[in-house]
Design an enzyme around this catalytic site. Structure first.
Site, PDB file in Angstrom:
ATOM      1  N   ARG A  36      -0.349 -12.974   5.402  1.00 55.03           N
ATOM      2  CA  ARG A  36       0.625 -13.372   4.527  1.00 55.03           C
ATOM      3  C   ARG A  36       1.246 -14.290   6.173  1.00 55.03           C
ATOM      4  NH1 ARG A  36       3.304  -9.600   2.148  1.00 55.03           N
ATOM      5  NH2 ARG A  36       3.155  -8.587   3.108  1.00 55.03           N
ATOM      6  N   SER A 138      -7.412   5.851   0.393  1.00 56.19           N
ATOM      7  CA  SER A 138      -6.799   6.225   0.661  1.00 56.19           C
ATOM      8  C   SER A 138      -6.759   7.825  -0.047  1.00 56.19           C
ATOM      9  CB  SER A 138      -4.821   6.020   0.532  1.00 56.19           C
ATOM     10  OG  SER A 138      -4.841   7.451   0.763  1.00 56.19           O
ATOM     11  N   TYR A 151       2.242   4.990  -5.545  1.00 59.12           N
ATOM     12  CA  TYR A 151       1.465   4.577  -4.163  1.00 59.12           C
ATOM     13  C   TYR A 151       0.190   5.179  -4.266  1.00 59.12           C
ATOM     14  CZ  TYR A 151      -1.207   3.673   0.376  1.00 59.12           C
ATOM     15  OH  TYR A 151      -2.147   4.014   1.238  1.00 59.12           O
ATOM     16  N   LYS A 155      -3.464   3.823  -5.562  1.00 65.27           N
ATOM     17  CA  LYS A 155      -4.580   3.790  -4.807  1.00 65.27           C
ATOM     18  C   LYS A 155      -5.880   4.415  -5.261  1.00 65.27           C
ATOM     19  CE  LYS A 155      -4.623   1.865  -1.055  1.00 65.27           C
ATOM     20  NZ  LYS A 155      -5.262   0.824  -0.492  1.00 65.27           N
ATOM     21  N   THR A 186      -0.466   2.305  11.855  1.00 62.64           N
ATOM     22  CA  THR A 186      -0.629   1.440  12.622  1.00 62.64           C
ATOM     23  C   THR A 186       0.636   0.758  11.796  1.00 62.64           C
ATOM     24  OG1 THR A 186      -1.113   1.029   9.768  1.00 62.64           O
ATOM     25  CG2 THR A 186      -2.757   1.408  11.319  1.00 62.64           C
ATOM     26  N   GLU A 187       1.171  -0.253  11.079  1.00 59.67           N
ATOM     27  CA  GLU A 187       2.281  -1.215  11.378  1.00 59.67           C
ATOM     28  C   GLU A 187       2.637  -0.092   9.595  1.00 59.67           C
ATOM     29  OE1 GLU A 187       2.583  -5.538  11.180  1.00 59.67           O
ATOM     30  OE2 GLU A 187       1.808  -5.397  13.324  1.00 59.67           O
ATOM     31  N   PHE A 188       1.648   0.199   8.656  1.00 59.18           N
ATOM     32  CA  PHE A 188       1.813   0.751   7.588  1.00 59.18           C
ATOM     33  C   PHE A 188       2.937   1.392   7.471  1.00 59.18           C
ATOM     34  CE2 PHE A 188       1.261   4.582   4.325  1.00 59.18           C
ATOM     35  CZ  PHE A 188       0.401   3.656   3.734  1.00 59.18           C
TER      36      PHE A 188
END
Ligand code: NDP
Ligand code: 8X3
Length: 250
Positions: A36, A138, A151, A155, A186-188
């Site tokens: 995005r 995951s 979450y 998954k 990461t940016e997770f």
């Protein structure tokens, strides 16, 4: 290795998706990078050049998804490999205190978004009787952990959808695989904790997490197997992690 195959990667603007786009491009795959964030997509296009096309859409918006895939120019329309990677966690809360907005964001992108993109892309794969779909699940799709129920549910759904899709596409000779990572820095976590850098950092405190390139290497392995080999399911953990809840921290 010479290669001209075309790969579409969702969530290619950071983390696992970006590392995978870079690694596959180094191995001469052509890549369609999706996300995005416009500015990130522009930087990726500048860095990868002619072998890259970028698409901006929100996976959770079905109309946006189908419109974006329909808009692909001829030379980027015959997709050989789809990597369904876009997704995030939003919040870390018990069911009674977590917000419906967070639930909807996770369900809409991690489950419905992954399904929309798959549906938008499989038609031509079925017609050609070839293709490969790799879903990023995951360890949270194999085992639950406290405060992660929604979450984890998304998954688990990715795991179930992957298995069902493999059955449905079996007669069409389309490979369906999943990679299930443990902790990857990461940016997770920054997204999960809504920009709180300290909370995000604490997730990896005292242990060595995976990095995005580790998962990219696993994906490269999957997509470079001979046509009769499908690496169907891969769980990849940091050495310091034994399960969703057991992590060896110094
Ligand atoms: P990042 O936050 O670094 O990357 C997430 C990517 O998904 C970004 O490119 C983001 O792009 C994209 N994205 C998120 N929501 C949407 C949406 N609605 N529409 C389009 N794109 C979206 O995290 P990771 O790289 O770690 O995550 C990649 C995948 O790996 C996710 O599915 C995650 O669940 C999974 N995973 C991560 C683990 C980890 O520990 N990091 C472990 C196991 C699995 P943009 O914001 O530009 O739209
Ligand atoms: C991301 C890994 O354990 O933070 O899927 O949920 S975890």
């Amino acid at each position: 290795m010479m290669n001209n195959r075309l790969v579409l990667i969702t969530g290619a603007t950071s983390g696992v998706g970006l590392a995978t786009a870079n690694l596959l491009a180094q191995h001469q795959f052509r890549v369609i990078c999706c996300g995005r964030r416009k500015e990130r997509l522009r930087e990726i296009k500048n860095a990868l050049g002619k072998q890259c096309h970028t698409l901006r859409f929100d996976v959770s918006d079905s109309r946006d998804v189908f419109k974006a895939i329909d808009s692909l120019p001829g030379e980027f329309s015959k997709i050989d490999v789809l990597i369904n990677n876009a997704g995030n966690a939003h919040g870390l809360d018990s069911v009674e205190s977590s917000s419906l907005d967070d639930w909807n964001a996770m369900i809409d992108s991690n489950i419905k978004g992954l399904m929309y993109v798959t549906k938008a892309i499989i038609g031509p794969m079925i017609n050609r009787k070839s293709g490969h779909i790799i879903n990023i699940g995951s360890i949270a799709g194999k085992e639950v952990y406290p405060k992660g129920s929604v979450y984890c549910a998304t998954k688990f759904a990715v795991d179930a959808f992957t298995k069902g899709l493999r059955l449905d596409l079996n007669s069409h000779r389309i490979k369906v695989s999943a990679v299930h990572p443990g902790l990857v820095e990461t940016e997770f976590s920054l997204v999960r904790f809504k920009g709180d850098r300290q909370k995000a950092k604490n997730v990896y405190y005292g242990m060595q997490p995976l990095i995005a390139q580790d998962i990219a290497q696993c994906i490269l392995f999957m997509v470079t197997q001979p046509s009769h080999v499908n690496v169907a399911d891969m769980v990849v953990l940091p050495t310091d992690q034994a399960s969703s809840i057991i992590v060896n921290r110094q």
